[in-house]
Design a protein around this motif. Structure first.
Motif: not given
Length: 130
Positions: A62, A80, A83-84, A87, A119-120, A123-124, A126, A128, A130
């Motif tokens: 990351y 970001i 969010k990570i 998650s 969760i996936r 992330l998608r 946002n 993040i 991809e």
């Protein structure tokens, strides 16, 4: 061994697998002796110290990605990163819930999978990973 396959046993294995994948540690590592276990280490770290317990490779990847995209705004990076981390906390909480000591306390596998998909999707949405 010698027992029928049981979904509560399968969900336990799924939980331990999640903990292994995201911490980079095995439940059989020498560091886990006595009452210490992979699950207990994760429980102790959640939520404030999640970065301390996840596999350093995940954090490193990351951070390397963050350095490559240095044209992003600082606020974007902070958003970001939050969010990570959120998650990671959620995923590890699923692993802990699936690997509860007592089978009746374990998360149902369909709920675990639904939460992982949620969760996936976050992330998608946002953009993040991809």
């Amino acid at each position: 061994m010698g027992h029928e396959v049981w979904t509560h046993g399968d969900v336990y294995s799924y939980g331990i697998l999640l903990l292994e994948m995201f911490t980079g540690k095995r439940p059989t590592d020498n560091m886990f002796q006595g009452t210490s276990s992979l699950r207990n280490i994760v429980i102790a770290a959640l939520p404030e110290q999640v970065v301390e317990v996840v596999d350093p490779v995940l954090v490193q990847e990351y951070e390397e990605g963050e350095m490559r995209s240095n044209n992003r705004l600082t606020e974007d990076r902070a958003r970001i990163r939050i969010k990570i981390e959120d998650s990671l906390i959620s995923i590890l909480e699923i692993g802990v819930a699936c690997s509860a000591e007592l089978p009746r306390e374990r998360l149902d596998i369909s709920d675990a999978v639904a939460e992982i998909c949620r969760i996936r999707n976050i992330l998608r949405a946002n953009r993040i990973f991809e």
